[in-house]
Design an enzyme around this catalytic site. Structure first.
Site, PDB file in Angstrom:
ATOM      1  N   ASP A 168     -24.735 -13.506  -5.109  1.00 36.93           N
ATOM      2  CA  ASP A 168     -24.250 -14.391  -4.115  1.00 36.93           C
ATOM      3  C   ASP A 168     -25.145 -15.377  -4.856  1.00 36.93           C
ATOM      4  O   ASP A 168     -26.661 -15.347  -4.024  1.00 36.93           O
ATOM      5  CB  ASP A 168     -23.712 -15.276  -3.070  1.00 36.93           C
ATOM      6  CG  ASP A 168     -23.067 -16.520  -2.966  1.00 36.93           C
ATOM      7  OD1 ASP A 168     -22.126 -16.031  -3.821  1.00 36.93           O
ATOM      8  OD2 ASP A 168     -23.728 -17.338  -2.327  1.00 36.93           O
ATOM      9  N   ASP A 205     -20.638  -8.562  -1.414  1.00 38.25           N
ATOM     10  CA  ASP A 205     -21.046  -9.579  -1.847  1.00 38.25           C
ATOM     11  C   ASP A 205     -22.217  -9.390  -1.002  1.00 38.25           C
ATOM     12  O   ASP A 205     -22.474  -9.748   0.006  1.00 38.25           O
ATOM     13  CB  ASP A 205     -19.928 -10.677  -1.685  1.00 38.25           C
ATOM     14  CG  ASP A 205     -20.058 -12.282  -2.115  1.00 38.25           C
ATOM     15  OD1 ASP A 205     -21.387 -12.146  -3.892  1.00 38.25           O
ATOM     16  OD2 ASP A 205     -18.652 -11.402  -3.238  1.00 38.25           O
ATOM     17  N   ASN A 245      -2.566  -6.824  10.433  1.00 42.36           N
ATOM     18  CA  ASN A 245      -2.183  -7.052  11.605  1.00 42.36           C
ATOM     19  C   ASN A 245      -1.977  -7.795  12.140  1.00 42.36           C
ATOM     20  O   ASN A 245      -1.656  -8.928  13.739  1.00 42.36           O
ATOM     21  CB  ASN A 245      -4.017  -6.723  12.729  1.00 42.36           C
ATOM     22  CG  ASN A 245      -4.254  -7.999  12.467  1.00 42.36           C
ATOM     23  OD1 ASN A 245      -4.467  -8.941  10.994  1.00 42.36           O
ATOM     24  ND2 ASN A 245      -5.704  -7.936  12.945  1.00 42.36           N
ATOM     25  N   GLU A 260     -25.093 -13.768  -9.647  1.00 42.84           N
ATOM     26  CA  GLU A 260     -24.235 -14.521 -10.848  1.00 42.84           C
ATOM     27  C   GLU A 260     -25.940 -15.657 -10.293  1.00 42.84           C
ATOM     28  O   GLU A 260     -26.437 -15.916  -9.653  1.00 42.84           O
ATOM     29  CB  GLU A 260     -23.581 -14.753  -9.319  1.00 42.84           C
ATOM     30  CG  GLU A 260     -22.659 -16.339  -9.086  1.00 42.84           C
ATOM     31  CD  GLU A 260     -22.451 -17.110  -8.007  1.00 42.84           C
ATOM     32  OE1 GLU A 260     -21.005 -17.687  -8.754  1.00 42.84           O
ATOM     33  OE2 GLU A 260     -23.140 -17.297  -7.305  1.00 42.84           O
ATOM     34  N   HIS A 314     -13.447 -16.188  -7.873  1.00 46.25           N
ATOM     35  CA  HIS A 314     -12.676 -17.344  -6.521  1.00 46.25           C
ATOM     36  C   HIS A 314     -12.740 -18.758  -7.012  1.00 46.25           C
ATOM     37  O   HIS A 314     -12.854 -19.422  -5.808  1.00 46.25           O
ATOM     38  CB  HIS A 314     -12.887 -16.608  -5.382  1.00 46.25           C
ATOM     39  CG  HIS A 314     -14.971 -16.548  -5.151  1.00 46.25           C
ATOM     40  ND1 HIS A 314     -15.150 -15.596  -6.281  1.00 46.25           N
ATOM     41  CD2 HIS A 314     -15.058 -17.497  -4.363  1.00 46.25           C
ATOM     42  CE1 HIS A 314     -16.340 -15.659  -5.425  1.00 46.25           C
ATOM     43  NE2 HIS A 314     -16.457 -16.518  -4.726  1.00 46.25           N
ATOM     44  N   ASP A 315     -13.617 -18.942  -7.993  1.00 44.16           N
ATOM     45  CA  ASP A 315     -14.579 -20.474  -7.934  1.00 44.16           C
ATOM     46  C   ASP A 315     -13.678 -21.406  -8.787  1.00 44.16           C
ATOM     47  O   ASP A 315     -14.394 -22.801  -9.154  1.00 44.16           O
ATOM     48  CB  ASP A 315     -15.456 -20.497  -8.209  1.00 44.16           C
ATOM     49  CG  ASP A 315     -16.947 -19.889  -6.768  1.00 44.16           C
ATOM     50  OD1 ASP A 315     -16.275 -19.161  -5.102  1.00 44.16           O
ATOM     51  OD2 ASP A 315     -17.420 -18.963  -7.327  1.00 44.16           O
TER      52      ASP A 315
HETATM   53  C1  NOJ Z   1     -21.264 -18.991  -5.013  1.00 40.65           C
HETATM   54  C2  NOJ Z   1     -19.749 -18.019  -4.466  1.00 40.65           C
HETATM   55  O1  NOJ Z   1     -18.990 -17.612  -5.516  1.00 40.65           O
HETATM   56  C3  NOJ Z   1     -19.423 -19.695  -4.288  1.00 40.65           C
HETATM   57  O2  NOJ Z   1     -17.219 -19.417  -3.481  1.00 40.65           O
HETATM   58  C4  NOJ Z   1     -20.112 -19.834  -2.978  1.00 40.65           C
HETATM   59  O3  NOJ Z   1     -19.237 -20.750  -2.583  1.00 40.65           O
HETATM   60  C5  NOJ Z   1     -20.689 -20.223  -2.942  1.00 40.65           C
HETATM   61  N1  NOJ Z   1     -21.532 -19.331  -4.135  1.00 40.65           N
HETATM   62  C6  NOJ Z   1     -22.255 -20.282  -2.121  1.00 40.65           C
HETATM   63  O4  NOJ Z   1     -22.505 -19.249  -0.956  1.00 40.65           O
END
Ligand code: NOJ
Length: 558
Positions: free
Chosen positions: A207, A98, A23, A256, A334-335
């Site tokens: 998460d 998530d 958008n 995770e 993404h981390d």
């Molecule tokens: C793990 C996630 O992958 C990360 O991106 C996030 O900052 C932390 N958990 C807190 O939710």
């Protein structure tokens, strides 16, 4: 061996904010994802993991949830979400979301009530979070309850004047931790999870799942991670969710949870337990730190890639889960930084090393999780200004580096090498302005290399990283490699990455040079029985010499 739908699926992680804007507001969204489903299907993907889509002030890009029942306005509406489910299901694709259960945003109505003694529902919600009274030093000055350190770099405690207490936040101060010992809180979360299941989601990525329980004696320590990570009681909470919600609904649930032992991993994700179906662990993610670096310490210090550790980790997890559970295979999410910049070479050997990383991972048994952009070899960011970075973690750590005595340039290089933002810049679809991600300036800058590294270009090149990716994913499916067994050769060799994967019908041999130096290998005696199936450069199938990052895949029918 047990059979579940998710054993043969290929997962693709969509970082919603950066995947596709529909958008023109410069932020990726749900309709953007819908518009790319056919692309993903063509790549060979059949399950999408969507990063948090909930209403949020976006302190941590949505991991700080303000309303679990609402879609963030940045990303669309609940109707768009239902549409995404529908469109995915029509194509035989699944959607997992998530699930953020360790904390909420400090703007969540529960926390608004919890922190304010005058709020009509203060009594109920105060105990949804974790509070401690201040300590005082000998001069009567207020002190934090402990010296525990947050995963984002500062202290875990934030003072709340209205109650004269500190609340615990193991991530940012805008993400107060929930109190899982509170049964009413747990029931509220379960109702929320069921609501999404009823809407039709196919599973979750849970998460920070190993942080749900804390040491309520609050012993001091620094950084003190052992007091809020992997405490035994968190399994009880996960088991409750598994028994009541996850298992009865045939969902795919991925937890995770870093640092799990063999026993613990099986407790999380063994076939005979009821917590998760698979685990995301991180052992292979930071095998290149430099422990002597005091300016930008920890994960921020770049050292030499320890190839042996990667192989040993993959071998270990395969072994843990063979027969008793199920393994995931992935390079990063993404981390962590982009894999081609992290373990490959994003300059001279970009194409070759991206393919080497493709072959060395994606012939392994288990369920793969591809990170968006990996299929075209997207690289770390090239940002020159501090405010091009967006991650909450970057700013506390930048200050830490400067306090340690680092120069601005040293600190910036650490960010470009190691920060989470490296993996979060917008998807590079084509060479138009903003890389086809959006038609207005994106929420974070597009990587400067989008004119050469983009989807459109690679779709048209027969030998592109994208087309090799597609072939590898097709091969996995055709030969059911997810169910294979793996045997590493020379596992302690610091430079080669060689293994054999076997199923009842076929065997693949992956031989790779993981470094930028030439390598002479001894080929296995059986090599004559195999045919060269794939390679990342023109090569002689029998050559003993491997060029920098050269990798070959051989195949034989049994
Ligand atoms: C793990 C996630 O992958 C990360 O991106 C996030 O900052 C932390 N958990 C807190 O939710």
């Amino acid at each position: 061996m047990k059979k579940f739908w998710w054993q043969d699926t290929i997962i693709y992680q969509v970082y919603l904010r950066s995947f596709q804007d529909s958008n023109g507001d410069g932020i990726g969204d749900l309709n953007g994802v819908i518009s790319r489903l056919d692309y993903l299907k063509d790549l060979g993907v059949d399950t999408l993991w969507i990063s948090p889509h909930y209403d949020s002030p976006m302190d941590d890009n949505g991991y700080d949830v303000r309303d679990f029942y609402k879609v963030s306005e940045d990303y669309g509406t609940i109707e768009d979400f239902k549409n995404l489910l529908n469109e995915a299901h029509k194509r035989n694709m699944k959607i997992i979301t998530d699930l953020v259960l360790n904390h909420t945003s400090d703007e969540h109505p529960w926390f608004e009530a919890a922190k304010d003694p005058n709020h009509p529902e203060h009594e109920k919600y105060h105990d949804f979070y974790i509070w401690q009274p201040p300590k005082h030093d000998k001069n009567g000055r207020r002190m934090m309850p402990t010296r525990w350190k947050s995963w984002f770099g500062g202290p875990v405690w934030q003072y709340n004047e209205a109650t004269d207490e500190y609340y615990l936040h193991i991530f940012s101060k805008k993400m107060p931790d929930l109190n899982w010992r509170n049964k009413t809180m747990r029931e509220e979360l379960k109702t929320m999870i069921k609501w999404w299941v009823d809407l039709g989601v196919d599973g979750f990525r849970v998460d920070a799942s190993n942080h749900l329980e804390k040491n309520w004696d609050f012993p001091d320590g620094h950084p003190g991670y052992e007091h809020f990570s992997s405490l035994p009681k968190h399994h009880e909470y996960l088991e409750e969710l598994g028994r009541e919600i996850f298992r009865p609904n045939n969902l795919l649930v991925i937890g995770e949870a870093g640092g799990a032992s063999r026993e613990e991993a099986l407790q999380y994700a063994g076939f005979d337990t009821t917590e998760f179906d698979m685990l995301i662990q991180f052992e292979h993610c930071w095998v290149d730190t430099d422990d002597d670096n005091e300016l930008t310490p920890g994960k921020w210090a770049k050292g030499t890639v320890d190839v042996t550790k990667i192989k040993q980790s993959f071998n270990h997890w395969h072994d843990v889960f063979k027969e008793n559970g199920w393994n995931t295979v992935y390079w990063h999410n993404h981390d962590q930084p982009r894999i081609v910049s992290h373990y490959g070479d994003d300059a001279q050997y970009h194409n070759r090393s991206a393919k080497m990383l493709l072959y060395t991972l994606y012939f392994l048994p288990g369920t793969p999780i591809v990170y968006f952009g990996e299929e075209i070899g997207m690289t770390n960011v090239d940002y020159q200004k501090l405010d091009d970075f967006k991650d909450v973690e970057v700013f506390t750590e930048y200050d830490n580096f400067m306090n340690n005595g680092a120069s601005h340039e040293v600190a910036m290089q650490a960010l470009r090498d190691r920060s989470r933002d490296n993996a979060r810049s917008p998807m590079q679809w084509n060479d138009s302005k903003y890389a086809g991600f959006s038609n207005s300036a994106p929420w974070m800058p597009v990587n400067g290399n989008y004119e050469t590294i983009n989807v459109q270009r690679q779709l048209n090149e027969k030998d592109s990283i994208f087309n090799h990716f597609k072939k590898v994913l097709q091969t996995r499916k055709k030969d059911a490699l997810a169910h294979g067994t793996v045997e590493f050769y020379d596992i302690d060799h610091p430079q080669s990455f060689n293994y054999k994967v076997s199923t009842d019908n076929v065997e693949y041999l992956v031989l790779a040079n993981f470094k930028d130096q030439k390598l002479t290998m001894e080929l296995p005696e059986s090599i004559a029985a195999y045919k060269l199936y794939l390679s990342n450069m023109k090569t002689d199938a029998n050559a003993l010499e491997f060029e920098p990052y050269e990798a070959r895949v051989y195949r034989r029918k049994k």
